[in-house]
Design an enzyme around this catalytic site. Sequence first.
Site, PDB file in Angstrom:
ATOM      1  N   TYR A 198      45.831  48.483  30.269  1.00  0.00           N
ATOM      2  CA  TYR A 198      44.946  49.391  29.129  1.00  0.00           C
ATOM      3  C   TYR A 198      46.259  48.833  28.362  1.00  0.00           C
ATOM      4  O   TYR A 198      46.864  49.901  27.767  1.00  0.00           O
ATOM      5  CB  TYR A 198      45.102  50.662  29.024  1.00  0.00           C
ATOM      6  CG  TYR A 198      43.928  50.919  28.293  1.00  0.00           C
ATOM      7  CD1 TYR A 198      42.498  51.128  28.143  1.00  0.00           C
ATOM      8  CD2 TYR A 198      44.264  51.680  27.301  1.00  0.00           C
ATOM      9  CE1 TYR A 198      42.010  51.440  27.414  1.00  0.00           C
ATOM     10  CE2 TYR A 198      43.223  52.069  26.333  1.00  0.00           C
ATOM     11  CZ  TYR A 198      41.955  51.859  26.288  1.00  0.00           C
ATOM     12  OH  TYR A 198      41.768  52.599  25.909  1.00  0.00           O
TER      13      TYR A 198
ATOM     14  N   ASN B 234      46.557  54.602  33.898  1.00  0.00           N
ATOM     15  CA  ASN B 234      46.923  53.009  33.349  1.00  0.00           C
ATOM     16  C   ASN B 234      47.787  52.407  34.030  1.00  0.00           C
ATOM     17  O   ASN B 234      48.015  51.409  33.861  1.00  0.00           O
ATOM     18  CB  ASN B 234      47.634  52.860  32.436  1.00  0.00           C
ATOM     19  CG  ASN B 234      46.533  53.641  30.867  1.00  0.00           C
ATOM     20  OD1 ASN B 234      45.052  53.814  31.692  1.00  0.00           O
ATOM     21  ND2 ASN B 234      45.989  54.273  30.040  1.00  0.00           N
TER      22      ASN B 234
ATOM     23  N   ARG C   5      51.206  52.539  23.790  1.00  0.00           N
ATOM     24  CA  ARG C   5      51.157  54.395  23.574  1.00  0.00           C
ATOM     25  C   ARG C   5      50.443  54.685  24.752  1.00  0.00           C
ATOM     26  O   ARG C   5      49.917  55.663  24.208  1.00  0.00           O
ATOM     27  CB  ARG C   5      50.746  53.761  22.301  1.00  0.00           C
ATOM     28  CG  ARG C   5      52.328  53.205  20.813  1.00  0.00           C
ATOM     29  CD  ARG C   5      51.539  53.532  20.240  1.00  0.00           C
ATOM     30  NE  ARG C   5      50.353  53.087  19.473  1.00  0.00           N
ATOM     31  CZ  ARG C   5      49.456  52.881  17.806  1.00  0.00           C
ATOM     32  NH1 ARG C   5      49.818  53.447  17.182  1.00  0.00           N
ATOM     33  NH2 ARG C   5      48.705  52.169  17.745  1.00  0.00           N
ATOM     34  N   ASP C   6      49.905  54.514  25.862  1.00  0.00           N
ATOM     35  CA  ASP C   6      48.723  55.252  26.537  1.00  0.00           C
ATOM     36  C   ASP C   6      49.476  55.089  27.801  1.00  0.00           C
ATOM     37  O   ASP C   6      49.592  54.347  28.923  1.00  0.00           O
ATOM     38  CB  ASP C   6      47.614  54.740  26.393  1.00  0.00           C
ATOM     39  CG  ASP C   6      46.208  55.782  26.640  1.00  0.00           C
ATOM     40  OD1 ASP C   6      47.180  56.126  26.796  1.00  0.00           O
ATOM     41  OD2 ASP C   6      45.474  55.007  27.339  1.00  0.00           O
ATOM     42  N   ASN C   7      51.115  55.854  27.286  1.00  0.00           N
ATOM     43  CA  ASN C   7      51.707  56.267  28.799  1.00  0.00           C
ATOM     44  C   ASN C   7      51.582  57.485  30.060  1.00  0.00           C
ATOM     45  O   ASN C   7      51.411  57.914  29.422  1.00  0.00           O
ATOM     46  CB  ASN C   7      53.077  56.043  29.168  1.00  0.00           C
ATOM     47  CG  ASN C   7      53.731  55.153  27.790  1.00  0.00           C
ATOM     48  OD1 ASN C   7      53.047  54.368  27.613  1.00  0.00           O
ATOM     49  ND2 ASN C   7      54.295  55.225  27.148  1.00  0.00           N
TER      50      ASN C   7
END
Length: 106
Positions: free
Chosen positions: A65, A52, A46-48
């Site tokens: 991450y 990262n 969920r941290d695209n």
Amino acid sequence: MERLHGGDVLMLLMRKDILNVDEARCCVAETDLAFESIQKSSYIHRDNKHGNLLLDRYGHSRLSYFVLCKPLDCGTLQEQEFSVGDNVIEILETEERSGASIRIQQ
């Protein structure tokens, strides 16, 4: 965890400004494969963002991450969670009846 000396995709874009077609295709394909492997493991990353995506010394990307990763358990999903489209249609019909203008973004 392996040490990656290539930095991240954000730094690559800042250095090169514009990627040629082959570099862009390779980067997109490896990113797609990374997300596909995460999803096959029943997780959602969920941290695209390009910060990262780390690069090794050969230029191959690695996803990093995983703090915000969420396990996806499809067995616990309820049918109501898939009826979002019906709710949107009902809202639009209600607005249409009340005379409110509807703006559709493309």
